[in-house]
Design a protein around this motif. Sequence first.
Motif, PDB file in Angstrom:
ATOM      1  N   TRP B  53     102.682  35.343 -43.311  1.00 45.11           N
ATOM      2  CA  TRP B  53     103.140  36.550 -43.613  1.00 45.11           C
ATOM      3  C   TRP B  53     103.727  36.581 -44.938  1.00 45.11           C
ATOM      4  O   TRP B  53     103.686  37.605 -45.555  1.00 45.11           O
ATOM      5  N   GLU B  54     104.366  35.420 -45.353  1.00 45.31           N
ATOM      6  CA  GLU B  54     105.044  35.375 -46.781  1.00 45.31           C
ATOM      7  C   GLU B  54     103.918  35.095 -47.879  1.00 45.31           C
ATOM      8  O   GLU B  54     104.357  35.384 -48.987  1.00 45.31           O
ATOM      9  N   ASP B  55     102.868  34.220 -47.518  1.00 43.84           N
ATOM     10  CA  ASP B  55     102.497  33.524 -48.451  1.00 43.84           C
ATOM     11  C   ASP B  55     100.754  33.462 -48.094  1.00 43.84           C
ATOM     12  O   ASP B  55     100.562  32.375 -47.713  1.00 43.84           O
ATOM     13  N   ALA B  56     100.173  34.490 -48.186  1.00 40.64           N
ATOM     14  CA  ALA B  56      98.795  34.197 -47.840  1.00 40.64           C
ATOM     15  C   ALA B  56      97.657  34.878 -48.945  1.00 40.64           C
ATOM     16  O   ALA B  56      98.249  35.877 -49.742  1.00 40.64           O
ATOM     17  N   PRO B  57      96.760  34.359 -49.109  1.00 46.60           N
ATOM     18  CA  PRO B  57      96.272  33.583 -48.508  1.00 46.60           C
ATOM     19  C   PRO B  57      96.913  31.643 -49.012  1.00 46.60           C
ATOM     20  O   PRO B  57      97.846  31.994 -50.150  1.00 46.60           O
ATOM     21  N   SER B  58      96.875  30.770 -47.950  1.00 45.99           N
ATOM     22  CA  SER B  58      97.449  29.706 -48.459  1.00 45.99           C
ATOM     23  C   SER B  58      96.413  28.478 -47.817  1.00 45.99           C
ATOM     24  O   SER B  58      95.551  28.676 -47.046  1.00 45.99           O
ATOM     25  N   ALA B  59      96.653  27.351 -48.495  1.00 48.35           N
ATOM     26  CA  ALA B  59      95.705  26.143 -48.202  1.00 48.35           C
ATOM     27  C   ALA B  59      96.462  25.393 -46.725  1.00 48.35           C
ATOM     28  O   ALA B  59      97.668  25.823 -46.684  1.00 48.35           O
ATOM     29  N   VAL B  60      95.781  24.680 -46.149  1.00 51.27           N
ATOM     30  CA  VAL B  60      96.300  24.221 -44.939  1.00 51.27           C
ATOM     31  C   VAL B  60      97.334  23.137 -45.359  1.00 51.27           C
ATOM     32  O   VAL B  60      98.361  23.175 -44.717  1.00 51.27           O
ATOM     33  N   SER B  61      97.055  22.353 -46.438  1.00 49.76           N
ATOM     34  CA  SER B  61      98.138  21.699 -46.896  1.00 49.76           C
ATOM     35  C   SER B  61      99.600  22.229 -46.880  1.00 49.76           C
ATOM     36  O   SER B  61     100.665  21.618 -46.946  1.00 49.76           O
ATOM     37  N   HIS B  62      99.515  23.572 -47.592  1.00 51.67           N
ATOM     38  CA  HIS B  62     100.688  24.355 -48.136  1.00 51.67           C
ATOM     39  C   HIS B  62     101.536  24.710 -46.740  1.00 51.67           C
ATOM     40  O   HIS B  62     102.796  24.509 -46.707  1.00 51.67           O
ATOM     41  N   GLN B  84      91.005  33.800 -32.036  1.00 44.91           N
ATOM     42  CA  GLN B  84      91.749  35.039 -31.617  1.00 44.91           C
ATOM     43  C   GLN B  84      91.781  36.299 -32.638  1.00 44.91           C
ATOM     44  O   GLN B  84      92.048  37.224 -32.614  1.00 44.91           O
ATOM     45  N   GLY B  85      91.174  35.778 -33.804  1.00 45.22           N
ATOM     46  CA  GLY B  85      90.764  36.936 -34.810  1.00 45.22           C
ATOM     47  C   GLY B  85      92.085  37.077 -35.769  1.00 45.22           C
ATOM     48  O   GLY B  85      92.034  38.359 -36.449  1.00 45.22           O
ATOM     49  N   HIS B  86      93.008  36.184 -35.982  1.00 42.45           N
ATOM     50  CA  HIS B  86      94.201  36.500 -36.632  1.00 42.45           C
ATOM     51  C   HIS B  86      93.933  36.116 -38.117  1.00 42.45           C
ATOM     52  O   HIS B  86      94.759  36.638 -38.995  1.00 42.45           O
ATOM     53  N   ILE B  87      93.203  35.059 -38.129  1.00 44.73           N
ATOM     54  CA  ILE B  87      93.009  34.439 -39.684  1.00 44.73           C
ATOM     55  C   ILE B  87      91.679  34.034 -39.860  1.00 44.73           C
ATOM     56  O   ILE B  87      90.831  34.176 -38.843  1.00 44.73           O
ATOM     57  N   THR B  88      91.295  33.790 -41.119  1.00 45.42           N
ATOM     58  CA  THR B  88      90.094  33.219 -41.483  1.00 45.42           C
ATOM     59  C   THR B  88      90.172  31.876 -42.060  1.00 45.42           C
ATOM     60  O   THR B  88      91.300  31.835 -42.792  1.00 45.42           O
ATOM     61  N   ARG B  89      89.469  31.028 -41.915  1.00 44.12           N
ATOM     62  CA  ARG B  89      89.202  29.701 -42.544  1.00 44.12           C
ATOM     63  C   ARG B  89      88.096  29.676 -43.669  1.00 44.12           C
ATOM     64  O   ARG B  89      86.948  29.815 -43.137  1.00 44.12           O
ATOM     65  N   GLN B  94      86.656  26.169 -55.592  1.00 45.05           N
ATOM     66  CA  GLN B  94      87.138  25.397 -56.714  1.00 45.05           C
ATOM     67  C   GLN B  94      87.499  23.995 -56.161  1.00 45.05           C
ATOM     68  O   GLN B  94      87.262  22.973 -56.934  1.00 45.05           O
ATOM     69  N   ASP B  95      87.780  23.603 -54.989  1.00 49.49           N
ATOM     70  CA  ASP B  95      87.944  22.396 -54.466  1.00 49.49           C
ATOM     71  C   ASP B  95      87.712  22.273 -52.858  1.00 49.49           C
ATOM     72  O   ASP B  95      88.284  22.646 -52.232  1.00 49.49           O
ATOM     73  N   GLU B  96      86.386  21.708 -52.843  1.00 49.75           N
ATOM     74  CA  GLU B  96      85.840  21.765 -51.355  1.00 49.75           C
ATOM     75  C   GLU B  96      86.714  21.088 -50.310  1.00 49.75           C
ATOM     76  O   GLU B  96      86.030  21.107 -49.280  1.00 49.75           O
ATOM     77  N   ARG B  97      87.565  20.007 -50.726  1.00 55.42           N
ATOM     78  CA  ARG B  97      88.442  19.481 -49.824  1.00 55.42           C
ATOM     79  C   ARG B  97      89.324  20.600 -49.118  1.00 55.42           C
ATOM     80  O   ARG B  97      89.816  20.389 -47.909  1.00 55.42           O
ATOM     81  N   VAL B  98      89.671  21.746 -49.795  1.00 56.14           N
ATOM     82  CA  VAL B  98      90.803  22.586 -49.559  1.00 56.14           C
ATOM     83  C   VAL B  98      89.963  23.573 -48.618  1.00 56.14           C
ATOM     84  O   VAL B  98      89.306  24.436 -48.744  1.00 56.14           O
ATOM     85  N   VAL B  99      90.938  23.985 -47.547  1.00 52.74           N
ATOM     86  CA  VAL B  99      90.503  24.756 -46.659  1.00 52.74           C
ATOM     87  C   VAL B  99      91.612  26.113 -46.704  1.00 52.74           C
ATOM     88  O   VAL B  99      92.939  25.964 -46.742  1.00 52.74           O
ATOM     89  N   MET B 100      91.032  27.202 -47.172  1.00 52.99           N
ATOM     90  CA  MET B 100      91.969  28.430 -47.350  1.00 52.99           C
ATOM     91  C   MET B 100      92.285  29.360 -46.118  1.00 52.99           C
ATOM     92  O   MET B 100      91.056  29.506 -45.439  1.00 52.99           O
ATOM     93  N   ILE B 101      93.273  29.641 -45.901  1.00 55.44           N
ATOM     94  CA  ILE B 101      93.600  30.510 -44.575  1.00 55.44           C
ATOM     95  C   ILE B 101      94.136  31.963 -45.152  1.00 55.44           C
ATOM     96  O   ILE B 101      95.055  31.897 -45.741  1.00 55.44           O
ATOM     97  N   GLU B 102      93.251  32.674 -44.601  1.00 56.32           N
ATOM     98  CA  GLU B 102      93.803  34.282 -45.025  1.00 56.32           C
ATOM     99  C   GLU B 102      94.007  34.982 -43.790  1.00 56.32           C
ATOM    100  O   GLU B 102      93.520  34.804 -42.472  1.00 56.32           O
ATOM    101  N   LEU B 103      94.885  36.004 -43.619  1.00 53.38           N
ATOM    102  CA  LEU B 103      95.202  36.927 -42.597  1.00 53.38           C
ATOM    103  C   LEU B 103      94.225  37.947 -42.493  1.00 53.38           C
ATOM    104  O   LEU B 103      93.596  38.450 -43.546  1.00 53.38           O
ATOM    105  N   THR B 104      93.832  38.371 -41.124  1.00 54.77           N
ATOM    106  CA  THR B 104      92.885  39.506 -40.903  1.00 54.77           C
ATOM    107  C   THR B 104      93.702  40.708 -40.976  1.00 54.77           C
ATOM    108  O   THR B 104      95.195  40.525 -40.740  1.00 54.77           O
ATOM    109  N   ASP B 105      93.155  41.740 -40.468  1.00 57.31           N
ATOM    110  CA  ASP B 105      94.204  42.867 -40.450  1.00 57.31           C
ATOM    111  C   ASP B 105      94.990  42.676 -39.148  1.00 57.31           C
ATOM    112  O   ASP B 105      96.024  43.087 -39.164  1.00 57.31           O
ATOM    113  N   SER B 106      94.027  42.173 -38.257  1.00 58.71           N
ATOM    114  CA  SER B 106      94.847  41.678 -36.640  1.00 58.71           C
ATOM    115  C   SER B 106      96.052  40.939 -37.079  1.00 58.71           C
ATOM    116  O   SER B 106      97.288  41.154 -36.555  1.00 58.71           O
TER     117      SER B 106
END
Lengths: 153, 153
Positions: B53-62, B84-89, B94-106
């Motif tokens: 909620w503070e910092d999206a999107p974020s990497a898993v490591s963050h 549950q539909g609350h995020i996407t992965r 840019q760097d295929e090791r990294v998974v970015m997490i974003e919030l959905t509307d939900s």
Amino acid sequence: MAQQYDRDDMLKLGNQLCFPLYAASRLVQRMYHPLLEPHGLTYAQYIVLMVLWEDAPSAVSHIAERTILNTNTITPLLKRLEQQGHITRTRSPQDERVVMIELTDSGRDLHNELGDVPEKLYGSLGSSDEELWALKQQLHRFIEQLQVVVEDE
Amino acid sequence: MAQQYDRDDMLKLGNQLCFPLYAASRLVQRMYHPLLEPHGLTYAQYIVLMVLWEDAPSAVSHIAERTILNTNTITPLLKRLEQQGHITRTRSPQDERVVMIELTDSGRDLHNELGDVPEKLYGSLGSSDEELWALKQQLHRFIEQLQVVVEDE
DNA sequence: GCTTATTATATCGCATACGATATAATCGAG
DNA sequence: CTCGATTATATCGTATGCGATATAATAAGC
């Protein structure tokens, strides 16, 4: 603590009390791990053994009360300690619902073997004894209040 | 804290700092449970959502860094939030090791729905805001020291 | 350009931790 | 004495939480 933030700030991680409690507890457990692991013990087992070193034999419910853990968490944990030969579990003849936990020689020996664990741990921190003591006392007061609320639910 | 006890006292549960941390953290989590459960959330998911909620999107490591949890704890947790539909992965181009997490509307809606959780929680405690604030600050300082030690291992 | 080192995430296995539920034993009221 | 209430532990299912390890991608050095 509610009055010090607006609504958005109320959900910021840095403004939570729950989070530093959670994080500090896990960090402390990580510090214990290398000191306990050579004895084949987990952190939770160590907590339970501390109760027993003070107060053995004890009923399962007494251990649960002292550790503020559910009996369904304690029971499998005690079974593993029994398997490792550190305790015995027996039904009380006086009340067959009750399981009494006793230490074996091996379990008592661990008290000696682990006697220097807290000193090794806290000795490596930069905090003074006074600071750690003050933190501990504040946590005890906080727990008293939490227990009141949790029990009312 | 080591100097204040003799050797036997060093292993008494009441003299440990680790134990009230452990107990307080779990009691707080128990308090959160009835407030989160109606939204299908666990406590750990809630902690992660506060980061997002503070910092999206974020990497898993963050997220792992902010929550002081291992990435192997975060990954399965995020998968459940995704289910549950609350995020996407998604893998970062840019760097295929990294998974970015974003919030959905939900996931963003939950921020509104859970906005009053801290107030509901702390409002029911007997502690003053000042006391809770002081405890939080002491825990932050303690965590800083713990992190130094844990990282040196 | 190639190779080694490092980094990011995923998987495995095990030990909790707890809400919910089940079973058995004891207690207390009538 | 009987029966319902209460208590103590056990089991089930699920979600962590972490040490260890694996896989893949990127970075750095030569």
